[in-house]
Every structure is written in structure tokens, then in C-alpha cells.
Scaffold this active site. Structure first.
Site, PDB file in Angstrom:
ATOM      1  N   PRO A   1       0.833  -1.212   0.000  1.00  0.00           N
ATOM      2  CA  PRO A   1       0.000   0.000   0.000  1.00  0.00           C
ATOM      3  C   PRO A   1       0.862   1.255   0.000  1.00  0.00           C
ATOM      4  CG  PRO A   1      -0.823  -1.603   1.584  1.00  0.00           C
ATOM      5  CD  PRO A   1       0.508  -2.112   1.109  1.00  0.00           C
ATOM      6  N   GLU A   2       0.534   2.175  -0.888  1.00  0.00           N
ATOM      7  CA  GLU A   2       1.251   3.440  -0.963  1.00  0.00           C
ATOM      8  C   GLU A   2       0.357   4.542  -0.402  1.00  0.00           C
ATOM      9  OE1 GLU A   2       3.044   3.934  -4.865  1.00  0.00           O
ATOM     10  OE2 GLU A   2       3.334   1.777  -5.052  1.00  0.00           O
TER      11      GLU A   2
ATOM     12  N   LYS B   1       3.293   6.782   4.442  1.00  0.00           N
ATOM     13  CA  LYS B   1       2.603   5.493   4.384  1.00  0.00           C
ATOM     14  C   LYS B   1       2.248   4.963   5.770  1.00  0.00           C
ATOM     15  CE  LYS B   1       5.238   4.173   0.240  1.00  0.00           C
ATOM     16  NZ  LYS B   1       6.145   3.153  -0.354  1.00  0.00           N
TER      17      LYS B   1
ATOM     18  N   HIS C   1      -5.200 -14.752   8.749  1.00  0.00           N
ATOM     19  CA  HIS C   1      -3.977 -14.081   9.196  1.00  0.00           C
ATOM     20  C   HIS C   1      -4.284 -12.847  10.047  1.00  0.00           C
ATOM     21  CE1 HIS C   1      -1.285 -16.613   6.820  1.00  0.00           C
ATOM     22  NE2 HIS C   1      -2.212 -16.583   5.876  1.00  0.00           N
TER      23      HIS C   1
ATOM     24  N   ARG D   1       1.445 -11.442   4.986  1.00  0.00           N
ATOM     25  CA  ARG D   1       2.893 -11.700   4.924  1.00  0.00           C
ATOM     26  C   ARG D   1       3.650 -11.223   6.165  1.00  0.00           C
ATOM     27  NH1 ARG D   1       5.277 -10.280  -0.908  1.00  0.00           N
ATOM     28  NH2 ARG D   1       7.014 -11.422   0.025  1.00  0.00           N
TER      29      ARG D   1
ATOM     30  N   ARG E   1      13.115  -3.187  -6.625  1.00  0.00           N
ATOM     31  CA  ARG E   1      11.758  -3.347  -7.149  1.00  0.00           C
ATOM     32  C   ARG E   1      11.799  -3.487  -8.665  1.00  0.00           C
ATOM     33  NH1 ARG E   1       7.966  -1.773  -3.496  1.00  0.00           N
ATOM     34  NH2 ARG E   1       6.680  -3.238  -4.703  1.00  0.00           N
TER      35      ARG E   1
END
Length: 290
Positions: free
Chosen positions: A2-3, A69, A111, A130, A280
Site C-alpha cells: 500500500p502506498e 505510508k 492471518h 505476509r 523493485r
């Protein structure tokens, strides 16, 4: 990951339904406790999990804000303010539900790592597939120095000037422009998705060295980043994989992306190429971007 637009969407959704409510109790997952016992901190940082559960109980959520963020929960107990700092990492998501079973997607439901029971009976749930996100309890922002190193918000009046000044520094001038604009100490909140889109819009190759881009073009690039970030905010962010808002809904910006994740350039029709920059994958058009 997420940005800025995705985090802004989460904050805007949380504020009207969470601010002013009291956290009655907190329950962390077995994974959080096991990681701490193994000498690693997963999700909950800089505080022992049992103490985290204990100190948050009885706290009033006064205000929720975004910075870059990060999500800042200003919480208060007995007249004393604290901050719960949250970074969503790669796959973090918040949900407001009456029961965890209301989280429709199994991957998020499996999760769940923090459940904050509010005085209204609602559950404020943090899920992280994650587990790269974090919840950090601090007295004040200055207690976690990296938070003080963030660039101004891209919509701030001084943000462009700050960006230009950072680009001129020796540590940045010889780096690829893509890596520089993804650095949170240069521009706040611009990650891989929106950096890719802005560079395509400006016909700039992501690997071009920062000092080989004119000041005028840098200013236009910064404006392009600002416009794309605002467009994404307005359309609910980009759901590429695991981003969801607090109701489990996807964003809509992914349908407007022109270069990120594309196999063919929408301008010239050539096959796109990719390279790794700053860890990236950067997708670009070798014909249109120079």
C-alpha cells in the site's frame, strides 16, 4: 505494498467509525507471541506482546491521521496521550466487524494478528498475510527517529522545493530517478506503482540518473506524481493483490494504470521491458521512455 493513496483511504474510512471510541481489550495472535519468544518481533514492535495488550486496554482513540505510508492512532488514557504507529507493510489491512467471521476473504481471516474490542462491541481487526507490517506503541513520534526523517507530504507547499534540494545532494544525484522518487526521505508515500506511472507519463526512463534530468523536468515530474497520487486517492487506491479498505472492498485505480504491470505500451504498442531498480521491478517502454 500500500502506498500513500491506499493508506489515505484506510484512514478516511477509519476516522468516522473509530475516533472517540475506547479500546476495551486487545488480543494478539499466537504468531506474534511465538515470534517474540523466538527472539524476533513480528507485527508488534518495541514492546512485549502481553504488555502491548495490557497498555492499550482502556485507551480512547482520539484521532487517526496519515503521514506518508504510516497511520498514526493518537490514543489517550487518564489525560495522557500516546501514539500507536501502524505501517501496513506489504499486505496489512484493517477491518471493522462484529465478528472475525465477517471478514469475507479467507486469506485475511486466516492471518488476523490483532483484535481490538471497542466499547461499542465492534472489533477493530488488523490482518497481515505476509506479516511485514507493524504496530508500534510510543509516547510520541520522536521516540522512533525514522519517523522524523520523512519528506514533506507531496501536497505540502514546500514539498517540490524539498524534492529538488534532495535530488541535488551527492547521495541522490547519481542514483536512478526511479529509486530516488521511491525514497521516503525524498518524496513521502510514492512507491513502485505511482513512480512507474509518473515516469511513463513524463517519458522518463526509470534508470536515468537523477543528475541527467533538468530542473524544469524534475518539477514537471513532481507535479505528475502529485496528480497521480490525488487521482488514486479519489478512486479508492489501487488493488493489485492484497489491498482492501476497512469494509473489505477493493480500490479502483488499478483500472487506470497505464504502465505498471503492463505487457504492451498503450502509447506505441511495443512490448514493455523490465529491470530491477532499488530492489523493485520497474516496467517501462524503451521506445517512449528515454
Amino acid at each position: 505494498m500500500p502506498e500513500l493513496p491506499e493508506v489515505e483511504g484506510v484512514v478516511r474510512a477509519l476516522k468516522p467509525v473509530v475516533e472517540g471510541k475506547t479500546i476495551e481489550r486487545v488480543a494478539l495472535s499466537d504468531v506474534v507471541f511465538a515470534s517474540t519468544n523466538a527472539g524476533k518481533q513480528c507485527i508488534v514492535k518495541n514492546i512485549e506482546p502481553h504488555l502491548f495488550e495490557e497498555v492499550l486496554a482502556g485507551m480512547i482513540i482520539k484521532e487517526i491521521n496519515r503521514r506518508s505510508k504510516y497511520i498514526f492512532f493518537t490514543i489517550e488514557k487518564d489525560g495522557e496521550d500516546f501514539v500507536l504507529v501502524n505501517h501496513l507493510g506489504m499486505t496489512g489491512a484493517w477491518f471493522i466487524v462484529q465478528d472475525v467471521l465477517e471478514i469475507t476473504e479467507v486469506k485475511f481471516r486466516k492471518h488476523v494478528h490483532a483484535i481490538l474490542t471497542l466499547n461499542t462491541g465492534e472489533l477493530l481487526v488488523y490482518s497481515d498475510i505476509r506479516r511485514f507490517g507493524e504496530l508500534r506503541f510510543v509516547k510520541q513520534i520522536a521516540d522512533h527517529p525514522p519517523l522524523l526523517q520523512m519528506a514533506p507530504e507531496p501536497f505540502d507547499e514546500d514539498a517540490c522545493g524539498f524534492f529538488l534540494a534532495q535530488c541535488a545532494k551527492a547521495k541522490y544525484e547519481n542514483k536512478p530517478i526511479k529509486e530516488v522518487i521511491m525514497d521516503g526521505q525524498v518524496i513521502s508515500g510514492c512507491g513502485n506503482i505511482y513512480a512507474t506511472e509518473a515516469l511513463f507519463k513524463m517519458n522518463i526512463h526509470p534508470g536515468r540518473k537523477t543528475n541527467r534530468i533538468s530542473r524544469a523536468r524534475k518539477i514537471k515530474l513532481f507535479e505528475a506524481i502529485r496528480v497521480i497520487l490525488q487521482e488514486s486517492i479519489d478512486t479508492g487506491g489501487s488493488t493489485i493483490s492484497d489491498y482492501r479498505n476497512i469494509n473489505g472492498e477493493a480500490g479502483g485505480m488499478q483500472h487506470r494504470l497505464e504502465m505498471y504491470g503492463k505487457k504492451v505500451c498503450p502509447t506505441c504498442g511495443n512490448a514493455t521491458k523490465s529491470m530491477v531498480i532499488g530492489g523493485r521491478t520497474s516496467v517501462y517502454c524503451s521506445n517512449c521512455q528515454k
